[in-house]
Design an enzyme around this catalytic site. Sequence first.
Site, PDB file in Angstrom:
ATOM      1  N   HIS A  96       0.864  -1.172   0.000  1.00  0.00           N
ATOM      2  CA  HIS A  96       0.000   0.000   0.000  1.00  0.00           C
ATOM      3  C   HIS A  96       0.905   1.226   0.000  1.00  0.00           C
ATOM      4  CE1 HIS A  96      -3.714   2.283   0.991  1.00  0.00           C
ATOM      5  NE2 HIS A  96      -2.811   3.132   1.439  1.00  0.00           N
ATOM      6  N   CYS A  97       0.813   2.018  -1.029  1.00  0.00           N
ATOM      7  CA  CYS A  97       1.711   3.156  -1.157  1.00  0.00           C
ATOM      8  C   CYS A  97       0.996   4.447  -0.756  1.00  0.00           C
ATOM      9  CB  CYS A  97       2.202   3.274  -2.595  1.00  0.00           C
ATOM     10  SG  CYS A  97       3.458   4.540  -2.804  1.00  0.00           S
ATOM     11  N   PRO A  98       1.370   5.059   0.359  1.00  0.00           N
ATOM     12  CA  PRO A  98       0.707   6.309   0.742  1.00  0.00           C
ATOM     13  C   PRO A  98       1.052   7.462  -0.191  1.00  0.00           C
ATOM     14  CG  PRO A  98       2.456   5.760   2.293  1.00  0.00           C
ATOM     15  CD  PRO A  98       2.372   4.636   1.338  1.00  0.00           C
TER      16      PRO A  98
END
Lengths: 161, 491
Positions: free
Chosen positions: B189-191
């Site tokens: 999950h890439c913020p």
Amino acid sequence: MGLIKDTFHNLQELRNSASLANKVFIQRDYSEGTTCKFQTKFPSELENRIERTLFEDTVKTLNNFYAEAEKIGGHSYLEGCLACVTAYLIFLCMETRYEKVLKKIAKYIQEQNEKIYAPRGLLITDPIERGMRVIEISIYEDRGSSGSSSGSSSVSGSTAR
Amino acid sequence: MHIGESMRECEYSQISTRSSTPMETPHKKRSPKRKKWEAFPGRNKFYCDGRIMMAKQTGVFYLTLVLILVTCGLFFTFDCQYLAKELTPIIPVIGGALFLFVLGTLLRTSFSDPGVLPRATPDEAADLERQIDVANGSTGYRPPPRTKEVVINGQTVKLKYCFTCKIFRPPRASHCSLCDNCVERFDHHCPWVGNCVGRRNYRFFYMFILSLSFLTIFIFAFVITHIILSSHQKGFLSALKDSPASVLEVVVCFFSVWSIVGLSGFHTYLISSNQTTNEDIKGSWSSKRGKDNYNPYSYGNIFTNCCAALCGPLPPSLIDRRGYVEADAPQLAAPTNGITMYGATQSQQSHMAAATPLLQQQTSEPVIITSSTENGTSLPARASLTLGGPCSTFPLGQPTPPTSTPSLSCQEAADVLPIHGHTLNHTYPLQEQAPHHHYLTPEEVPSPPGMLHCGSPLGHSHTVQAGFYNPASQDSLHEDSVRGLVKLSSV
């Protein structure tokens, strides 16, 4: 009750006089990796409803369709490179190969339903409707014969145990 | 199963089995249709009528966007003029092309569906639970975490059962706790991108970080060139004074280069070995685990792995965001013990409810009575429900998935579902009255407790309201549901 009877007559479909009795789920076969493939094992609930060969043919054809959609070869590379070069804007006007095959699958399933499954009181749901997890086959019981319906529920009860 | 009315934007048309639905009657009231993204059970945000899909927390994404836009903006405004004059005008052109590519891939990564797996329908979940019960021996409480073993290309892979989505996760899929979805080929999950990176957007993500590395290096190099050339003419300090923006650009680029180029290198390695970040971090295919441990998904050579990851076919989105919620498909009876209504999508809940007026008859009265005693203001709302109010008066779920904490989002629904706060109190008496209609037990809820409140009242409301949905076929539904309940309670 009379209202319901009239309604059902109006619909003029074999299945309209039937009621949903059970659903069978054909799970995915992951033995070859993450590519989309369904198990061809014949479910016991369909024993009396459809011939084994017909069922296996349907599943194998579907598996072939999905293999075609996910095939990595010249065509998919070309599509991928073209898309990359155009910053993926090409997908706004063009349909991907996968989508084209999915359309073919939808047509095939409809055809199978009409020709083979509906006359046997079964209905296949397109796997895309179920997130490509399962092939859902709905089993319908003829509403008219209450004997068979109670029979089916006891059968389902025993298979469920 | 009633597929005919769901629509998809520029996607294939689904088979119309409208005529085959036995429950359909012309007397059925058509309530305003809701789109599926409005009833999406995950913690995603949707924009543009479901076309754009992002994670819940998007603050860092806007930071990324601002950084890129500001740095490039400064570059084009202050440095490009000098460089175009002194060196060549191709520099701004290349810079512009790179910038557009970066922006395009960033937006594509952030806005697209990463490969979310839709949650199991109640029937599927019931079927799986039945199989698990058969294997374990029915115990009545939540069985231990279930795994299935599959042999893929000679390697044994364990498929885990996801309690939230009620499915056995396909290989390489993982459940993102931030988005509360199972994602296919889950990378991370890439913020920075404000979304999960999975099967459908991994190539865009890779293209983004690759092109961003080039852009960062490009800007860094040419800003330095600008300063050096300019300082030859005017002197270093006056050169800096003339274009202060260049200093900012250099600083930003300097710090970005290390992380972004490093990340690109790392992902290049992952792509060439056909691994996900998840697998690499866990060391799933590391030879340290065992002599015979190898990656079963790898094609053997780097070139094929790269081509497969970047140029392979792009699968379509499995969650039909812009389709309409099917509210009248026939369903089997309510699920047995062990299935929570919480996990099901709202549309499925209404299907279930439509097929189980018996359930509704048994349980609606207690629900209404007990809720009204606890909250006087709820009575008028519930009364309208019992009089057969349209489904639209009770928006199921939130118009957009929860954008704030789960408890807050439940409060949004509070005006229409007044019993939400009291549901826990209701589930126990309900269980006593109708033991074969299981709603929730706290230990069965795998997700944050806030969701507990959100899920259960909707289940209740559905059973009450949807029971009046098809008045003409209620008797037939009653019949089916009785049969179904007899069958299921005998398990």
